[in-house]
Structure formats: structure tokens, C-alpha cells
Write an enzyme that holds these catalytic residues in place. Structure first.
Site, short mmCIF file in Angstrom:
data_model
loop_
_atom_site.label_atom_id
_atom_site.label_comp_id
_atom_site.label_asym_id
_atom_site.label_seq_id
_atom_site.Cartn_x
_atom_site.Cartn_y
_atom_site.Cartn_z
N HIS A 24 -37.07 -13.90 -27.06
CA HIS A 24 -35.87 -14.18 -26.24
C HIS A 24 -34.72 -13.24 -26.55
O HIS A 24 -33.56 -13.65 -26.62
CB HIS A 24 -35.40 -15.63 -26.47
CG HIS A 24 -36.37 -16.65 -25.98
ND1 HIS A 24 -36.68 -16.81 -24.66
CD2 HIS A 24 -37.09 -17.57 -26.65
CE1 HIS A 24 -37.57 -17.79 -24.53
NE2 HIS A 24 -37.85 -18.26 -25.71
N ASP A 38 -38.68 -19.38 -31.55
CA ASP A 38 -39.66 -19.99 -30.63
C ASP A 38 -40.28 -18.97 -29.69
O ASP A 38 -39.73 -17.89 -29.47
CB ASP A 38 -38.96 -21.08 -29.79
CG ASP A 38 -37.88 -20.50 -28.91
OD1 ASP A 38 -37.09 -19.66 -29.42
OD2 ASP A 38 -37.80 -20.84 -27.72
N GLU A 39 -41.42 -19.34 -29.14
CA GLU A 39 -42.06 -18.64 -28.02
C GLU A 39 -42.14 -17.13 -28.18
O GLU A 39 -41.72 -16.38 -27.31
CB GLU A 39 -41.31 -18.97 -26.72
CG GLU A 39 -41.35 -20.43 -26.37
CD GLU A 39 -40.75 -20.72 -25.00
OE1 GLU A 39 -41.48 -21.22 -24.15
OE2 GLU A 39 -39.55 -20.45 -24.81
N VAL A 40 -42.71 -16.68 -29.29
CA VAL A 40 -42.85 -15.24 -29.49
C VAL A 40 -44.18 -14.78 -28.91
O VAL A 40 -45.24 -15.30 -29.26
CB VAL A 40 -42.78 -14.89 -30.99
CG1 VAL A 40 -42.91 -13.39 -31.19
CG2 VAL A 40 -41.48 -15.41 -31.58
#
Ligand SMILES: *[C@@H]1O[C@H](CO)[C@@H](O)[C@H](O)[C@H]1NC(C)=O
Ligand SMILES: *[C@@H]1O[C@H](CO)[C@@H](O)[C@H](O)[C@H]1NC(C)=O
Ligand SMILES: *[C@@H]1O[C@H](CO)[C@@H](O)[C@H](O)[C@H]1NC(C)=O
Length: 288
Positions: free
Chosen positions: A23, A83-85
Site C-alpha cells: 500500500h 497488510d496485504e503484501v
């Protein structure tokens, strides 16, 4: 400073989140060599992935960023995201692959992510700040500094996750059931009242480690035009659930008149809070 001071005068603490290594596309625009160059075959493709965890300059940048964060935000907590890598870009980059080999990570990119997160959690601790990270970091990594606060965002399995995290001795924040940027037809504010953050399998000691919750209002479909109606009064339902006696506030039918009255107070102060259901506010009829 205006936001922090305005909040402080009302007893509210502002805790910033600087989410990385994923992100971070916008960070790359202002900070050359921070993001990982993605490759197509043997050549850079021109696009960029998560923060590059393999170069010293990244850690120098993160250290100066965290120092500035400490200077600007007086709160003792800092949210570091994690998060969400997505691993595809890391995988495509030959320098990253060489680094993986050197570090003995094999092909397990969760180890690389852990290494990066551990480094910035250590930096944060050295600055006398407590890290908050998203659940992904715990899911990948057992060796998290004990005082790190973990935050749960994945909805399906949050009770099991509460058990596992508190069993490992971590303090936990629960956000999953209060993603109120998600909308649906009808009185979805009722769901906020049904949540019992401490109703999971675990000891009394474990339950004490659930230190609170967070309402989330992510921005994909929200901007200044719809922020207030979408946030209020639904966030008030979550606030009452978190701040009041659970047994006395579980019943959404009994909560309805309280929340309706509170929504009218918001309207009277010019906050465009959406309706809970058909109805009206007393002040709207004054003088008729
Ligand atoms: C570290 O932070 C705590 C809590 O904010 C504070 O009480 C303490 O004085 C700080 N210690 C140092 C060395 O700055
Ligand atoms: C973080 O700090 C711990 C404890 O001091 C240390 O064992 C670990 O190697 C550090 N990790 C990184 C990636 O710097
Ligand atoms: C806790 O949750 C379980 C299942 O999710 C439910 O059956 C139970 O009634 C809840 N406990 C309380 C005290 O409401």
C-alpha cells in the site's frame, strides 16, 4: 497539529498509521529507490511493487520517517500496517532473489516480509513507541515483540484469531466486524450491537488482552461528499457497543430510540448523519 489539538481538547487521541511495505505506491512518487522495481524477464518493467526490503537506504528512510512521526504525533502508539503484501514483484526482482538466498529465506517471501516488519518494529521500539500491526504480520511470523498490538481485519475467522493472538500473549484490537465502509440495504447498524469482542474460546486472562476495537471507513468509495452520512450514526452504534456495559447494550431494539435521538443531536449540530429508518427529529417540527 490542528487535528491533534482539536481532538486532544475533547479527550481523543490521534494514532497515525503509516502502512508499509505494501500500500505504498504513492510513497514511491516522492521517494526515489524506495519501492522494489518489478522485472519482466531480465529487465525492469517500469512498474514498482512494495517497499524494497533488501537495501540499506530503505531502513535509513524508514528511520527518518518514524523519527518525524514521533515528533509530530505525541501518542505512544504508531500503526505500522504490514497488510496485504503482494509477493509477485519481489519474486521478479533478481536483487531480491539474491538477498533471499544470502539470508537463507529460501523461496518463502513471508520470511522477507517478516524481516522487514521486524526491523521497523525494532526501530519503533527504539523510539519508545508501541507498534500496532495488522493481523497479517502475526499470521506470518511468530517472533513479534511482545508488546506489539495486533489488529484483526479479516472478517470470517476473527474469533479463532482472537484466541490465537491472545494465547500468544498479545494485546489485540478488533476491527473486522466494524468495517462500516461496507454498506447494505436495511438497518445494518444492528450488526454493530451483536458483536461481543470477548466472546471467543480462551481464559479470562486472554480476554483482558482484547483492548478495544476500531471502526474502519476505507476510502475506495468514500470522499468528502459521503463521509459524514456513511460514518454517522452507524459509528455511534459501534462506539456504544465498545464503551458501554455489554449486557445493557446488546439489544438493538432497545438501542434504537437512543441512537435515533443521538442522530437528531448530530443533525441539530449540522452533521449530515443518515437516517436509521423512517422517522423524524423533534427539532425539525419546532415552530410548525
Ligand atoms: C517512553 O514512553 C512512555 C509512555 O509514553 C513514557 O512514560 C516514558 O517517559 C518514555 N521514556 C522515555 C525514555 O522517553
Ligand atoms: C529485532 O530486535 C530483536 C531483539 O533485540 C533482535 O533479536 C532481532 O534480531 C531484531 N530484528 C531485526 C530484523 O533487526
Ligand atoms: C458467544 O458466541 C457463541 C457462538 O458464536 C454463542 O452461541 C453464545 O451465545 C455467545 N455467548 C454469549 C454470552 O452471548
Amino acid at each position: 497539529y490542528m487535528v491533534i489539538e482539536h481532538a486532544r481538547m475533547r479527550g481523543i487521541r490521534v494514532i497515525p498509521e503509516f502502512d508499509s511495505p505494501g500500500h505504498t505506491q504513492s510513497w514511491g512518487k516522492g521517494q526515489p529507490n524506495l519501492l522494489t522495481p518489478c522485472y519482466k524477464g531480465d529487465v525492469p518493467s517500469g512498474s514498482f511493487g512494495p517497499v524494497d526490503p533488501t537495501v540499506d537506504t530503505t531502513y535509513k528512510f524508514m528511520e527518518s520517517l518514524l523519527k518525524e512521526v514521533k515528533f509530530v504525533f505525541p501518542d505512544s502508539y504508531v500503526h505500522l500496517g504490514g497488510d496485504e503484501v503482494s509477493f509477485a514483484c519481489w519474486q521478479s526482482n533478481p536483487n531480491v532473489r539474491t538477498f533471499m538466498e544470502k539470508m537463507g529465506f529460501g523461496k518463502d517471501f513471508t520470511k522477507l516480509e517478516s524481516f522487514y516488519m521486524e526491523s521497523i518494529m525494532n526501530m519503533t521500539a527504539a523510539l519508545n513507541r508501541t507498534s500496532v500491526v495488522w493481523q497479517d504480520v502475526f499470521d506470518y511470523h511468530e517472533r513479534i515483540p511482545q508488546d506489539t498490538v495486533l489488529e484483526i481485519w479479516k472478517g470470517e475467522t476473527y474469533q479463532a484469531e482472537l484466541s490465537r493472538m491472545t494465547k500468544a500473549g498479545h494485546r489485540v484490537l478488533l476491527s473486522a466486524p466494524w468495517y462500516i465502509n461496507h454498506i447494505s440495504y436495511g438497518q445494518d447498524w444492528r450488526n454493530s450491537y451483536a458483536v461481543q469482542p470477548q466472546n471467543f474460546s480462551g481464559t479470562e486472562e486472554q480476554k483482558k488482552l482484547v483492548i478495544g476495537g476500531e471502526v474502519a471507513m476505507w476510502g475506495e468509495y468514500v470522499d468528502a461528499t459521503n463521509l459524514n452520512p456513511r460514518l454517522w450514526p452507524r459509528a455511534c452504534a459501534a462506539a456504544e457497543r465498545l464503551w458501554s456495559d455489554e449486557e445493557k447494550t446488546m439489544n438493538a431494539d432497545l438501542a434504537f430510540p437512543r441512537l435515533e435521538k443521538f442522530r437528531c443531536e448530530l443533525l441539530r449540530r449540522g452533521i449530515q448523519a443518515e437516517p436509521l429508518f423512517v422517522g423524524h427529529c423533534k427539532h425539525e417540527y419546532d415552530g410548525l
